[in-house]
Design a protein around this motif. Structure first.
Motif, PDB file in Angstrom:
ATOM      1  N   TYR A   1      48.179   5.517  18.296  1.00  0.00           N
ATOM      2  CA  TYR A   1      47.331   5.086  17.190  1.00  0.00           C
ATOM      3  C   TYR A   1      45.870   5.053  17.621  1.00  0.00           C
ATOM      4  N   ASP A   2      44.999   5.465  16.712  1.00  0.00           N
ATOM      5  CA  ASP A   2      43.595   5.097  16.812  1.00  0.00           C
ATOM      6  C   ASP A   2      43.421   3.813  16.020  1.00  0.00           C
ATOM      7  N   VAL A   3      42.679   2.856  16.571  1.00  0.00           N
ATOM      8  CA  VAL A   3      42.582   1.528  15.986  1.00  0.00           C
ATOM      9  C   VAL A   3      41.118   1.148  15.803  1.00  0.00           C
ATOM     10  N   GLY A   4      40.807   0.521  14.667  1.00  0.00           N
ATOM     11  CA  GLY A   4      39.476  -0.014  14.470  1.00  0.00           C
ATOM     12  C   GLY A   4      38.931   0.229  13.076  1.00  0.00           C
ATOM     13  N   GLY A   5      37.766  -0.337  12.840  1.00  0.00           N
ATOM     14  CA  GLY A   5      37.149  -0.259  11.521  1.00  0.00           C
ATOM     15  C   GLY A   5      35.663  -0.019  11.574  1.00  0.00           C
ATOM     16  N   SER A   6      35.237   0.831  12.478  1.00  0.00           N
ATOM     17  CA  SER A   6      33.808   1.061  12.714  1.00  0.00           C
ATOM     18  C   SER A   6      33.189   2.071  11.766  1.00  0.00           C
ATOM     19  N   GLY A   7      33.967   2.618  10.840  1.00  0.00           N
ATOM     20  CA  GLY A   7      33.467   3.656   9.953  1.00  0.00           C
ATOM     21  C   GLY A   7      33.795   5.054  10.412  1.00  0.00           C
TER      22      GLY A   7
ATOM     23  N   TYR B   1      40.264  -0.276   7.940  1.00  0.00           N
ATOM     24  CA  TYR B   1      40.559  -0.677   9.308  1.00  0.00           C
ATOM     25  C   TYR B   1      41.893  -0.051   9.683  1.00  0.00           C
ATOM     26  N   TYR B   2      41.917   0.757  10.748  1.00  0.00           N
ATOM     27  CA  TYR B   2      43.144   1.386  11.205  1.00  0.00           C
ATOM     28  C   TYR B   2      43.905   0.415  12.111  1.00  0.00           C
ATOM     29  N   THR B   3      45.159   0.167  11.767  1.00  0.00           N
ATOM     30  CA  THR B   3      45.970  -0.798  12.496  1.00  0.00           C
ATOM     31  C   THR B   3      46.919  -0.097  13.465  1.00  0.00           C
ATOM     32  N   LYS B   4      47.572  -0.885  14.289  1.00  0.00           N
ATOM     33  CA  LYS B   4      48.516  -0.367  15.278  1.00  0.00           C
ATOM     34  C   LYS B   4      49.854  -1.078  15.128  1.00  0.00           C
ATOM     35  N   ASN B   5      50.927  -0.289  15.082  1.00  0.00           N
ATOM     36  CA  ASN B   5      52.284  -0.835  15.036  1.00  0.00           C
ATOM     37  C   ASN B   5      52.481  -1.819  13.887  1.00  0.00           C
ATOM     38  N   ARG B   6      51.825  -1.543  12.768  1.00  0.00           N
ATOM     39  CA  ARG B   6      51.945  -2.415  11.595  1.00  0.00           C
ATOM     40  C   ARG B   6      52.713  -1.660  10.520  1.00  0.00           C
ATOM     41  N   LEU B   7      53.897  -2.158  10.185  1.00  0.00           N
ATOM     42  CA  LEU B   7      54.778  -1.440   9.273  1.00  0.00           C
ATOM     43  C   LEU B   7      54.172  -1.256   7.891  1.00  0.00           C
ATOM     44  N   GLU B   8      53.304  -2.159   7.482  1.00  0.00           N
ATOM     45  CA  GLU B   8      52.677  -2.019   6.171  1.00  0.00           C
ATOM     46  C   GLU B   8      51.833  -0.754   6.080  1.00  0.00           C
ATOM     47  N   ASN B   9      51.346  -0.267   7.211  1.00  0.00           N
ATOM     48  CA  ASN B   9      50.460   0.902   7.212  1.00  0.00           C
ATOM     49  C   ASN B   9      51.107   2.167   7.765  1.00  0.00           C
ATOM     50  N   ALA B  10      52.115   2.035   8.610  1.00  0.00           N
ATOM     51  CA  ALA B  10      52.783   3.226   9.164  1.00  0.00           C
ATOM     52  C   ALA B  10      54.228   2.875   9.463  1.00  0.00           C
ATOM     53  N   ARG B  11      55.136   3.582   8.795  1.00  0.00           N
ATOM     54  CA  ARG B  11      56.562   3.319   8.978  1.00  0.00           C
ATOM     55  C   ARG B  11      57.341   4.578   8.640  1.00  0.00           C
TER      56      ARG B  11
ATOM     57  N   HIS C   1      45.804  18.406  19.721  1.00  0.00           N
ATOM     58  CA  HIS C   1      46.922  17.613  19.217  1.00  0.00           C
ATOM     59  C   HIS C   1      46.714  17.298  17.737  1.00  0.00           C
ATOM     60  N   VAL C   2      47.807  16.936  17.068  1.00  0.00           N
ATOM     61  CA  VAL C   2      47.791  16.645  15.634  1.00  0.00           C
ATOM     62  C   VAL C   2      47.448  15.182  15.388  1.00  0.00           C
ATOM     63  N   LEU C   3      46.674  14.947  14.310  1.00  0.00           N
ATOM     64  CA  LEU C   3      46.403  13.606  13.805  1.00  0.00           C
ATOM     65  C   LEU C   3      46.822  13.547  12.335  1.00  0.00           C
ATOM     66  N   LEU C   4      47.298  12.373  11.907  1.00  0.00           N
ATOM     67  CA  LEU C   4      47.679  12.115  10.526  1.00  0.00           C
ATOM     68  C   LEU C   4      47.033  10.806  10.093  1.00  0.00           C
ATOM     69  N   ASN C   5      46.267  10.811   9.013  1.00  0.00           N
ATOM     70  CA  ASN C   5      45.643   9.571   8.582  1.00  0.00           C
ATOM     71  C   ASN C   5      45.303   9.600   7.094  1.00  0.00           C
ATOM     72  N   VAL C   6      45.102   8.412   6.544  1.00  0.00           N
ATOM     73  CA  VAL C   6      44.563   8.257   5.191  1.00  0.00           C
ATOM     74  C   VAL C   6      43.345   7.358   5.300  1.00  0.00           C
TER      75      VAL C   6
ATOM     76  N   TYR D   1      39.923  -2.605   3.379  1.00  0.00           N
ATOM     77  CA  TYR D   1      41.144  -1.810   3.295  1.00  0.00           C
ATOM     78  C   TYR D   1      41.764  -1.682   4.681  1.00  0.00           C
ATOM     79  N   THR D   2      43.075  -1.450   4.715  1.00  0.00           N
ATOM     80  CA  THR D   2      43.770  -1.110   5.951  1.00  0.00           C
ATOM     81  C   THR D   2      44.461   0.231   5.770  1.00  0.00           C
ATOM     82  N   SER D   3      44.720   0.894   6.884  1.00  0.00           N
ATOM     83  CA  SER D   3      45.449   2.152   6.874  1.00  0.00           C
ATOM     84  C   SER D   3      45.900   2.435   8.295  1.00  0.00           C
ATOM     85  N   ALA D   4      46.349   3.662   8.545  1.00  0.00           N
ATOM     86  CA  ALA D   4      46.782   4.039   9.892  1.00  0.00           C
ATOM     87  C   ALA D   4      46.308   5.443  10.209  1.00  0.00           C
ATOM     88  N   ARG D   5      46.059   5.673  11.494  1.00  0.00           N
ATOM     89  CA  ARG D   5      45.697   6.990  12.009  1.00  0.00           C
ATOM     90  C   ARG D   5      46.553   7.241  13.241  1.00  0.00           C
ATOM     91  N   LEU D   6      47.539   8.116  13.072  1.00  0.00           N
ATOM     92  CA  LEU D   6      48.474   8.434  14.144  1.00  0.00           C
ATOM     93  C   LEU D   6      48.049   9.721  14.832  1.00  0.00           C
TER      94      LEU D   6
END
Length: 278
Positions: free
Chosen positions: A55-61, A69-79, A239-244, A100-105
């Protein structure tokens, strides 16, 4: 399968040394992409497989004035559920500066990185004004120029902004050609049901070309000009990244529909194929 309407961007046509669709099969005919070397079929339930995804984590823009804000290991954002990876953007403030929260894998260091090949993702995209989903690629290591973006390259397999529904973009960015100088190499196509149905988004990357396709239909190609890393840094593992993302300089151009959230990108599979010369 929906009819694909191809609309070539003026950036693709005007950028230095791009190639059109007719050149794609000719370039690819020198190579095969038959050997599957890395995959995640998401045929399990729970958190994404930690042996394949970080995961990439943070909310710096994230350099684009994004609002999540990209979270880590949070099921609400990535499952993983129902045979799909779910990447979910939510309107909630876990951090005071991010609404807002989201995830970037990302698959960096997880066995899926390689130089050249076919990278294929079957996905259904989120809608809603203010969303900015992406399926894209970055280098494992930064060795060129000032060792930062865009000198070391970026490959966008798929980008979509919610205020322009069903318009899909594939692009490459590097020191010589990238979006802040408005000369990136870009292809655009319309998929009428991109937010309601699954489609296969893929690139084939060789020493000579990077081509993008949807459901097997080629709509973007860029050629190696042979002028050095500034125009072609794509000669090392990516490498591949997936995010919203939410908002940002592109995704937020028309504002954000707060009532549209949560929004999900569903990913059926990610597959990486080895390139071999014929």
């Amino acid at each position: 399968m929906a009819r694909v309407v191809v609309v070539f961007s003026s950036l693709l046509l005007s950028a230095a040394a791009p190639v059109g669709p007719a050149a794609g099969p000719q370039a690819r005919s020198r190579y095969t992409f038959d050997k599957l070397v890395w995959r995640d079929e998401f045929n399990y339930t729970g958190r994404p497989d930690s042996t394949k995804w970080g995961y990439d984590v943070g909310g710096s823009g994230w350099g684009n004035k994004e609002l999540q804000y990209y979270t880590k290991n949070r099921l609400e954002n990535a499952r993983v559920e129902g045979g799909n990876l779910v990447v979910e953007a939510r309107r909630e403030a876990l951090q005071p500066e991010n609404a807002y929260t989201s995830a970037r894998l990302l698959a960096r260091g997880k066995g899926g990185s390689q130089t050249y090949g076919r990278f294929e993702v079957r996905a259904q995209l989120p809608g809603g004004r203010g969303t900015w989903p992406a399926i894209w690629m970055l280098p494992d290591q930064n060795g060129y120029g000032n060792k930062s973006w865009p000198d070391n390259g970026e490959i966008d397999i798929m980008e979509h902004v919610g205020y322009d529904p069903n318009v899909i973009h594939a692009s490459t960015h590097c020191k010589s050609y990238y979006f802040r100088t408005n000369n990136q190499k870009t292809g655009t196509t319309v998929i009428p049901d991109a937010t309601t149905a699954f489609h296969v988004y893929a690139i084939e990357w060789t020493p000579e070309t990077i081509t993008a396709e949807i459901d097997g239909q080629l709509y973007f190609a860029a050629r190696n000009e042979g002028t050095g890393w500034q125009a072609w840094p794509w000669d090392k593992p990516f490498h591949v990244l997936l995010n919203v993302a939410v908002g940002g300089e592109w995704g937020g151009q028309k504002g954000i529909d707060e009532a549209a959230f949560p929004q999900q990108m569903l990913v059926d599979y990610v597959r990486v194929y080895e390139m071999k010369k014929r």
